[in-house]
Design a protein around this motif. Structure first.
Motif, PDB file in Angstrom:
ATOM      1  N   ARG A 152      -1.598  10.657  -8.449  1.00  0.00           N
ATOM      2  CA  ARG A 152       0.215   8.635  -9.043  1.00  0.00           C
ATOM      3  C   ARG A 152      -1.979   8.049  -9.322  1.00  0.00           C
ATOM      4  O   ARG A 152      -1.508   7.187 -10.152  1.00  0.00           O
TER       5      ARG A 152
ATOM      6  N   ARG B 105      -2.008   4.406  -1.208  1.00  0.00           N
ATOM      7  CA  ARG B 105      -1.819   4.121   0.124  1.00  0.00           C
ATOM      8  C   ARG B 105      -1.594   6.148   0.612  1.00  0.00           C
ATOM      9  O   ARG B 105      -1.952   6.698   1.646  1.00  0.00           O
ATOM     10  N   ARG B 106      -1.577   6.838  -0.281  1.00  0.00           N
ATOM     11  CA  ARG B 106      -1.729   8.313  -0.173  1.00  0.00           C
ATOM     12  C   ARG B 106      -2.931   9.042   0.592  1.00  0.00           C
ATOM     13  O   ARG B 106      -3.283   9.848   0.802  1.00  0.00           O
TER      14      ARG B 106
ATOM     15  N   GLU C  33       0.623   3.696  -4.504  1.00  0.00           N
ATOM     16  CA  GLU C  33       1.253   4.169  -3.672  1.00  0.00           C
ATOM     17  C   GLU C  33       0.511   5.759  -4.095  1.00  0.00           C
ATOM     18  O   GLU C  33       0.051   5.837  -2.411  1.00  0.00           O
TER      19      GLU C  33
END
Length: 168
Positions: A15, A40-41, A37
């Motif tokens: 990502r 976040r991951r 994202e």
């Protein structure tokens, strides 16, 4: 990249690389979404490069999207700290995100909101002279002399060779 994400949706690095490709095509909203994202991951993976990423978002994206990116990042890194991650790198990144948010408010002339963000930065990263310096400037501008002097002193305590702060 989309196929790699479909096959491995939890992979934050993919990502991250997708976000970089989106940025090159001036797709700022998609860039910001994929980058948030990715953080976040895999927040610990992207912590070392967060300040560069933050600067990229500031350069390439409208203020509203930069604001949203910073708010999302703050939420993610606050979550890490609340979960027990007391690593200096996480605290440094979180302090950096709060300072960047404070800078946006300061640029907009929203001094009370800027003060809140700089104080958040100091709460997380108390020995960072720039946050103290920004608060000192705001307090000086708003004629809060005691607070200004206190923050100037704190800034100089953590960076005694800052010529600009000595002039203030």
């Amino acid at each position: 990249f989309k196929e790699a994400i479909r096959l491995h949706p939890a992979n934050g690095k993919t990502r991250y690389w997708l976000s970089q490709a989106l940025l090159k095509t001036n797709r700022c909203a998609d860039f910001q979404q994929e980058l948030a994202e990715a953080i976040r991951r895999e927040p610990r993976e992207l912590t070392p490069v967060f300040e560069d990423l933050r600067d990229l978002v500031k350069q390439k994206c409208p203020t509203s999207q930069t604001f949203e990116f910073l708010k999302q990042s703050i939420s993610i890194f606050e979550g890490l700290i609340h979960a027990g991650d007391r690593g200096r790198d996480v605290a440094g990144v979180l302090g950096s995100a709060y300072r960047a948010l404070g800078d946006i408010f300061l640029e907009k002339g929203l001094l009370n909101e800027a003060v809140v963000q700089y104080r958040n930065a100091i709460r997380i990263h108390p020995d960072h002279p720039a946050s103290h310096g920004k608060l000192a400037g705001i307090f000086s501008f708003t004629f809060h002399t005691r607070e200004a002097v206190s923050e100037y002193r704190a800034s100089l305590r953590y960076n005694p060779h800052d010529a600009a702060m000595h002039k203030e």
